[in-house]
Design an enzyme around this catalytic site. Structure first.
Site, PDB file in Angstrom:
ATOM      1  N   GLU A 125       0.874  -1.173   0.000  1.00 24.95           N
ATOM      2  CA  GLU A 125       0.000   0.000   0.000  1.00 24.95           C
ATOM      3  C   GLU A 125       0.910   1.221   0.000  1.00 24.95           C
ATOM      4  O   GLU A 125       1.718   1.406   0.914  1.00 24.95           O
ATOM      5  CB  GLU A 125      -0.922   0.065   1.220  1.00 24.95           C
ATOM      6  CG  GLU A 125      -1.876   1.255   1.097  1.00 24.95           C
ATOM      7  CD  GLU A 125      -2.614   1.632   2.369  1.00 24.95           C
ATOM      8  OE1 GLU A 125      -3.391   2.612   2.310  1.00 24.95           O
ATOM      9  OE2 GLU A 125      -2.405   0.997   3.413  1.00 24.95           O
TER      10      GLU A 125
ATOM     11  N   ASP B 281       5.264   4.720   3.600  1.00 24.56           N
ATOM     12  CA  ASP B 281       4.997   6.148   3.788  1.00 24.56           C
ATOM     13  C   ASP B 281       6.245   6.789   4.363  1.00 24.56           C
ATOM     14  O   ASP B 281       7.009   6.129   5.071  1.00 24.56           O
ATOM     15  CB  ASP B 281       3.805   6.369   4.731  1.00 24.56           C
ATOM     16  CG  ASP B 281       3.084   7.684   4.461  1.00 24.56           C
ATOM     17  OD1 ASP B 281       3.735   8.747   4.602  1.00 24.56           O
ATOM     18  OD2 ASP B 281       1.895   7.658   4.106  1.00 24.56           O
TER      19      ASP B 281
ATOM     20  N   ASP C 179      -2.943  12.109  -2.852  1.00 24.98           N
ATOM     21  CA  ASP C 179      -3.117  13.516  -3.240  1.00 24.98           C
ATOM     22  C   ASP C 179      -3.205  13.558  -4.761  1.00 24.98           C
ATOM     23  O   ASP C 179      -2.287  13.095  -5.445  1.00 24.98           O
ATOM     24  CB  ASP C 179      -1.912  14.330  -2.754  1.00 24.98           C
ATOM     25  CG  ASP C 179      -2.088  15.828  -2.976  1.00 24.98           C
ATOM     26  OD1 ASP C 179      -2.820  16.220  -3.909  1.00 24.98           O
ATOM     27  OD2 ASP C 179      -1.472  16.601  -2.235  1.00 24.98           O
TER      28      ASP C 179
ATOM     29  N   LYS D  10      -2.763  20.553  -9.867  1.00 24.36           N
ATOM     30  CA  LYS D  10      -2.058  21.555 -10.647  1.00 24.36           C
ATOM     31  C   LYS D  10      -1.079  20.893 -11.617  1.00 24.36           C
ATOM     32  O   LYS D  10      -0.398  19.934 -11.275  1.00 24.36           O
ATOM     33  CB  LYS D  10      -1.309  22.521  -9.727  1.00 24.36           C
ATOM     34  CG  LYS D  10      -2.239  23.402  -8.891  1.00 24.36           C
ATOM     35  CD  LYS D  10      -1.454  24.367  -8.035  1.00 24.36           C
ATOM     36  CE  LYS D  10      -2.393  25.251  -7.222  1.00 24.36           C
ATOM     37  NZ  LYS D  10      -1.628  26.196  -6.348  1.00 24.36           N
TER      38      LYS D  10
ATOM     39  N   ASP E 298     -11.208   9.433  -3.600  1.00 27.88           N
ATOM     40  CA  ASP E 298     -12.385  10.302  -3.585  1.00 27.88           C
ATOM     41  C   ASP E 298     -12.280  11.366  -4.665  1.00 27.88           C
ATOM     42  O   ASP E 298     -13.187  12.184  -4.827  1.00 27.88           O
ATOM     43  CB  ASP E 298     -12.516  10.999  -2.230  1.00 27.88           C
ATOM     44  CG  ASP E 298     -11.340  11.937  -1.981  1.00 27.88           C
ATOM     45  OD1 ASP E 298     -10.189  11.469  -2.030  1.00 27.88           O
ATOM     46  OD2 ASP E 298     -11.566  13.143  -1.744  1.00 27.88           O
TER      47      ASP E 298
END
Length: 223
Positions: free
Chosen positions: A51, A76, A125, A129, A161
Site C-alpha cells: 500500500e 509512507d 493527493d 495543478k 475520492d
C-alpha cells in the site's frame, strides 16, 4: 500532532519489529538487504502486496485481516502516521504486516524485479495543478516503477475520492493501451466492487462519505 508526541512515536517505531526504516543512501547504493529477500522478513513465500502512501496504515491492516495468506507492506515517509498501524498489528498479533518509512519513488530500489504481487494506492493527493503532475502517483514514471517490481499479471488498485485522479488515470491507461480490469465511479452506489473495496474504510474515507463525495475505484494491469 505535537512535536513531543511525534518524537515519542518515532522512538517507538525503532523498537517495532514490523517497522523498517532504511537510510536513503543505503537504498540508492544497493546495500538494502531486504531487496529481493522479503521472504526472509516474513518467514514465508506468500505473495507481497504494497500500500503506497499508507498514512495511518488502516488499509494495510484491513487487507491483512482479510487475507492472512498474503503479506502486506505499507509505505509512507511519515513514520508518526503509520505508527498507529504498526502498533495495532503488534497488539493484535497480525504477523503478515510490515511498514517501511521511505519515499515512494524509491520503490524500484526497495523491491526486486517481479517481487510484488499487487499494489494498492488509496486516497492519494491528486496533485491537480499541472506543475505537480510529476508527483501524481499514477503518472507514466510511477507506472514504470510499478511495472518493474510487479510479477507478470500483477494488479494495481486505485481507490480515491478524487474524480479528477480517477479520470486522469483511466485516460492514461487507455492511452497507453494498458488493461483496465474494473472501473467504478461510485463504489457504494454501483454494484460489483470487490470485498476489499467495500469492507475497508479509513477515517478520512468516512469523512468523504459523510460529505456526499463518491468513492471511485480502478483495477488494472501494467504489463
Amino acid at each position: 500532532m505535537g512535536s513531543k508526541n511525534k518524537l515519542k512515536r518515532f522512538k517507538e517505531n525503532e523498537t517495532f519489529a514490523n517497522v523498517i526504516q532504511p537510510k536513503r543512501e543505503e537504498i540508492q547504493e544497493g546495500t538494502f538487504s531486504l531487496k529481493g529477500n522479503w521472504t526472509s522478513h516474513f518467514g514465508n513465500k506468500n505473495p507481497i502486496v504494497l500500500e503506497l502512501g499508507c498514512g495511518k496504515g488502516e488499509y494495510t491492516i484491513g487487507l491483512a485481516r482479510l487475507n492472512p495468506n498474503k503479506n502486506f507492506i505499507g509505505i509512507d515517509i511519515k513514520g508518526a502516521r503509520f505508527w498507529r498501524g504498526a502498533k495495532t498489528a503488534l497488539e493484535e498479533n497480525i504477523t503478515n504486516v510490515a511498514f517501511i518509512r521511505t519515499q515512494i519513488e524509491l520503490i524500484d530500489q526497495i523491491f526486486a524485479k517481479n517481487e510484488v504481487a499487487e499494489i494498492w494506492i488509496t486516497f492519494p493527493d491528486p496533485q491537480i495543478k499541472y506543475k505537480r503532475t510529476k508527483h501524481r502517483m499514477t503518472n507514466k514514471v510511477f507506472l514504470e516503477k510499478y511495472k518493474h517490481v510487479l510479477v507478470d499479471g500483477g494488479e494495481v488498485h486505485l481507490k480515491t475520492d478524487s474524480e479528477f485522479m480517477h479520470g486522469y488515470t483511466l485516460g492514461l491507461l487507455h492511452g497507453l493501451g494498458l488493461e483496465v480490469i474494473y472501473a467504478n465511479h461510485d463504489v457504494y452506489k454501483n454494484e460489483g466492487s470487490p470485498e476489499e473495496v467495500l469492507n475497508i474504510q479509513t477515517f478520512y474515507e468516512n469523512q468523504y462519505l459523510q460529505s456526499g463525495k463518491p468513492i471511485t475505484y480502478l483495477k488494472f494491469r501494467i504489463n
